[in-house]
Motif scaffolding. Structure first.
Motif, PDB file in Angstrom:
ATOM      1  N   ASP A   1       0.837  -1.201   0.000  1.00 59.30           N
ATOM      2  CA  ASP A   1       0.000   0.000   0.000  1.00 59.30           C
ATOM      3  C   ASP A   1       0.873   1.252   0.000  1.00 59.30           C
ATOM      4  OD1 ASP A   1      -2.235  -1.559   0.048  1.00 59.30           O
ATOM      5  OD2 ASP A   1      -2.387  -1.551   2.255  1.00 59.30           O
ATOM      6  N   ASP A   2       0.341   2.308  -0.587  1.00 58.07           N
ATOM      7  CA  ASP A   2       1.051   3.585  -0.555  1.00 58.07           C
ATOM      8  C   ASP A   2       1.166   4.073   0.883  1.00 58.07           C
ATOM      9  OD1 ASP A   2       1.265   3.584  -3.267  1.00 58.07           O
ATOM     10  OD2 ASP A   2      -0.562   4.761  -3.599  1.00 58.07           O
ATOM     11  N   ALA A   3       2.302   4.648   1.202  1.00 59.33           N
ATOM     12  CA  ALA A   3       2.514   5.176   2.549  1.00 59.33           C
ATOM     13  C   ALA A   3       1.624   6.390   2.766  1.00 59.33           C
ATOM     14  CB  ALA A   3       3.988   5.553   2.732  1.00 59.33           C
ATOM     15  N   PRO A   4       1.105   6.552   3.974  1.00 56.49           N
ATOM     16  CA  PRO A   4       0.257   7.727   4.247  1.00 56.49           C
ATOM     17  C   PRO A   4       1.066   9.011   4.131  1.00 56.49           C
ATOM     18  CG  PRO A   4       0.805   6.578   6.288  1.00 56.49           C
ATOM     19  CD  PRO A   4       1.274   5.697   5.170  1.00 56.49           C
ATOM     20  N   LEU A   5       0.353  10.102   3.841  1.00 54.00           N
ATOM     21  CA  LEU A   5       1.017  11.397   3.709  1.00 54.00           C
ATOM     22  C   LEU A   5       1.508  11.886   5.063  1.00 54.00           C
ATOM     23  CD1 LEU A   5      -1.448  13.276   1.309  1.00 54.00           C
ATOM     24  CD2 LEU A   5       0.689  12.109   0.713  1.00 54.00           C
ATOM     25  N   THR A   6       2.636  12.522   5.039  1.00 53.73           N
ATOM     26  CA  THR A   6       3.136  13.162   6.256  1.00 53.73           C
ATOM     27  C   THR A   6       2.332  14.439   6.497  1.00 53.73           C
ATOM     28  OG1 THR A   6       4.760  14.508   5.086  1.00 53.73           O
ATOM     29  CG2 THR A   6       5.433  12.274   5.736  1.00 53.73           C
ATOM     30  N   PRO A   7       2.371  14.992   7.711  1.00 54.46           N
ATOM     31  CA  PRO A   7       1.662  16.261   7.962  1.00 54.46           C
ATOM     32  C   PRO A   7       2.066  17.363   6.981  1.00 54.46           C
ATOM     33  CG  PRO A   7       2.303  15.272  10.035  1.00 54.46           C
ATOM     34  CD  PRO A   7       2.934  14.430   8.961  1.00 54.46           C
ATOM     35  N   HIS A   8       3.369  17.430   6.660  1.00 55.02           N
ATOM     36  CA  HIS A   8       3.822  18.454   5.707  1.00 55.02           C
ATOM     37  C   HIS A   8       3.210  18.217   4.331  1.00 55.02           C
ATOM     38  CE1 HIS A   8       6.395  21.333   3.678  1.00 55.02           C
ATOM     39  NE2 HIS A   8       6.745  20.390   2.813  1.00 55.02           N
ATOM     40  N   GLU A   9       3.165  16.963   3.904  1.00 53.39           N
ATOM     41  CA  GLU A   9       2.584  16.647   2.594  1.00 53.39           C
ATOM     42  C   GLU A   9       1.090  16.929   2.577  1.00 53.39           C
ATOM     43  OE1 GLU A   9       5.595  13.049   1.152  1.00 53.39           O
ATOM     44  OE2 GLU A   9       3.834  12.588   2.387  1.00 53.39           O
ATOM     45  N   GLU A  10       0.402  16.680   3.697  1.00 54.34           N
ATOM     46  CA  GLU A  10      -1.028  16.993   3.771  1.00 54.34           C
ATOM     47  C   GLU A  10      -1.265  18.500   3.654  1.00 54.34           C
ATOM     48  OE1 GLU A  10      -2.461  15.344   7.376  1.00 54.34           O
ATOM     49  OE2 GLU A  10      -2.615  13.290   6.595  1.00 54.34           O
ATOM     50  N   ASP A  11      -0.387  19.287   4.302  1.00 55.10           N
ATOM     51  CA  ASP A  11      -0.503  20.747   4.195  1.00 55.10           C
ATOM     52  C   ASP A  11      -0.276  21.203   2.764  1.00 55.10           C
ATOM     53  OD1 ASP A  11      -1.066  20.947   6.855  1.00 55.10           O
ATOM     54  OD2 ASP A  11       0.916  21.672   7.460  1.00 55.10           O
ATOM     55  N   GLU A  12       0.724  20.609   2.091  1.00 52.38           N
ATOM     56  CA  GLU A  12       1.012  20.977   0.702  1.00 52.38           C
ATOM     57  C   GLU A  12      -0.175  20.630  -0.199  1.00 52.38           C
ATOM     58  OE1 GLU A  12       3.702  22.363  -1.222  1.00 52.38           O
ATOM     59  OE2 GLU A  12       3.965  23.226   0.762  1.00 52.38           O
ATOM     60  N   ALA A  13      -0.785  19.477   0.051  1.00 55.79           N
ATOM     61  CA  ALA A  13      -1.937  19.072  -0.764  1.00 55.79           C
ATOM     62  C   ALA A  13      -3.098  20.031  -0.564  1.00 55.79           C
ATOM     63  CB  ALA A  13      -2.346  17.637  -0.410  1.00 55.79           C
ATOM     64  N   MET A  14      -3.349  20.422   0.697  1.00 54.12           N
ATOM     65  CA  MET A  14      -4.441  21.362   0.967  1.00 54.12           C
ATOM     66  C   MET A  14      -4.152  22.718   0.334  1.00 54.12           C
ATOM     67  SD  MET A  14      -6.030  22.686   4.618  1.00 54.12           S
ATOM     68  CE  MET A  14      -6.962  21.170   4.925  1.00 54.12           C
ATOM     69  N   ALA A  15      -2.905  23.175   0.406  1.00 53.28           N
ATOM     70  CA  ALA A  15      -2.540  24.457  -0.194  1.00 53.28           C
ATOM     71  C   ALA A  15      -2.761  24.424  -1.705  1.00 53.28           C
ATOM     72  CB  ALA A  15      -1.088  24.792   0.135  1.00 53.28           C
ATOM     73  N   ALA A  16      -2.377  23.315  -2.342  1.00 55.24           N
ATOM     74  CA  ALA A  16      -2.559  23.190  -3.788  1.00 55.24           C
ATOM     75  C   ALA A  16      -4.037  23.176  -4.154  1.00 55.24           C
ATOM     76  CB  ALA A  16      -1.873  21.917  -4.294  1.00 55.24           C
ATOM     77  N   GLU A  17      -4.840  22.445  -3.384  1.00 53.35           N
ATOM     78  CA  GLU A  17      -6.279  22.369  -3.663  1.00 53.35           C
ATOM     79  C   GLU A  17      -6.951  23.715  -3.464  1.00 53.35           C
ATOM     80  OE1 GLU A  17      -7.360  17.728  -2.606  1.00 53.35           O
ATOM     81  OE2 GLU A  17      -7.270  19.184  -0.988  1.00 53.35           O
ATOM     82  N   LEU A  18      -6.500  24.490  -2.452  1.00 54.31           N
ATOM     83  CA  LEU A  18      -7.068  25.813  -2.236  1.00 54.31           C
ATOM     84  C   LEU A  18      -6.707  26.743  -3.390  1.00 54.31           C
ATOM     85  CD1 LEU A  18      -8.611  27.761  -0.408  1.00 54.31           C
ATOM     86  CD2 LEU A  18      -6.467  28.284   0.750  1.00 54.31           C
ATOM     87  N   ALA A  19      -5.452  26.689  -3.840  1.00 54.65           N
ATOM     88  CA  ALA A  19      -5.025  27.528  -4.959  1.00 54.65           C
ATOM     89  C   ALA A  19      -5.777  27.195  -6.240  1.00 54.65           C
ATOM     90  CB  ALA A  19      -3.518  27.380  -5.171  1.00 54.65           C
ATOM     91  N   LEU A  20      -6.160  25.921  -6.395  1.00 55.63           N
ATOM     92  CA  LEU A  20      -6.894  25.487  -7.586  1.00 55.63           C
ATOM     93  C   LEU A  20      -8.399  25.688  -7.453  1.00 55.63           C
ATOM     94  CD1 LEU A  20      -4.957  22.183  -8.333  1.00 55.63           C
ATOM     95  CD2 LEU A  20      -5.107  24.162  -9.862  1.00 55.63           C
ATOM     96  N   GLY A  21      -8.864  26.052  -6.232  1.00 55.89           N
ATOM     97  CA  GLY A  21     -10.295  26.240  -6.027  1.00 55.89           C
ATOM     98  C   GLY A  21     -11.067  24.935  -5.939  1.00 55.89           C
TER      99      GLY A  21
END
Length: 237
Positions: free
Chosen positions: A3-23
């Protein structure tokens, strides 16, 4: 199969930042992300970094103006303009628009005022609904904006500060149900603006108004992408 390894807290923050920037965020996730912009400088910087990466992808594109019909519909919904041709310019004036009608109207108004001021009569005041106010303050940039709602009319007044060069302050209407914030437009450079609230936007002491720092012209995604510099609830006068 591994299985894919779970995202680290930093990676989760980066994903949320990207999703917010993309709307791509909405509801509670959008509210949480927007709130973090004013509380977490590292997260806000990450959102700005994603905005710059995404903006760079459009460098070779030719800007296209939105259709005039779409721009007009948006301005009408925000209450900035009236629908064109709401009255036929060739239509003949009714009798009450003529000089004779104006005279009759003046006499009617005078008679009504006389009746209202007769002893024992109580003057009636028009009912416009409760009034609200809000003050948006950002001490870091010496910003102070006052706003007031009377009936369905809302006005904004810049008292101090303003947007940075090449940036704009966008106004957001935030409902208490966790739905995505609604853009109310960009605050003019002089800070003074009056608008009529569209149907569905009902003022109350549970509504919050926010200002976000956006690229010139406002958010390119329809959601707040820059840091929220000020946010406050409407309070009843």
């Amino acid at each position: 199969m591994i299985d894919d390894a779970p995202l680290t807290p930093h990676e989760e923050d980066e994903a949320m930042a990207a999703e917010l920037a993309l709307g791509l965020l909405d509801g509670a996730e959008a509210q949480e992300a927007v709130a973090r912009l004013s509380q977490d400088p590292e997260f806000a910087q990450s959102v700005r970094d994603w905005q710059e990466r995404l903006a760079a992808m459009t460098d070779d594109l030719t800007p296209v103006m939105a259709p005039a019909r779409a721009r007009q519909a948006i301005r009408e919904r925000l209450g900035h303009v009236r629908a064109p041709l709401t009255r036929d310019p060739n239509e003949r004036n009714s009798w009450w628009r003529s000089p004779w009608g104006a005279l009759v109207g003046s006499l009617t108004v005078a008679a009504t005022v006389a009746v209202l001021w007769l002893p024992g009569q109580q003057q009636q005041q028009p009912v416009t609904g409760p009034a609200y106010q809000v003050e948006l303050v950002a001490q870091e940039i010496a910003l102070r904006v006052a706003a007031q709602v009377e009936g369905r009319e809302m006005q904004f007044l810049m008292q101090s500060g303003g947007a940075a060069e090449g940036r704009d302050l966008e106004i957001w209407w935030i409902e208490p149900d966790g739905s995505a914030p609604i853009s109310m437009g960009v605050l003019p450079r002089d800070g003074n603006m009056r608008m009529t609230l569209p149907q569905g936007m009902e003022p109350s002491d549970q509504i919050r108004i926010a200002l976000s720092d956006e690229p010139a012209g406002g958010s390119p995604t329809g959601q707040a992408t820059g840091p929220v510099v000020a946010i406050a609830e409407l309070t009843r006068l």
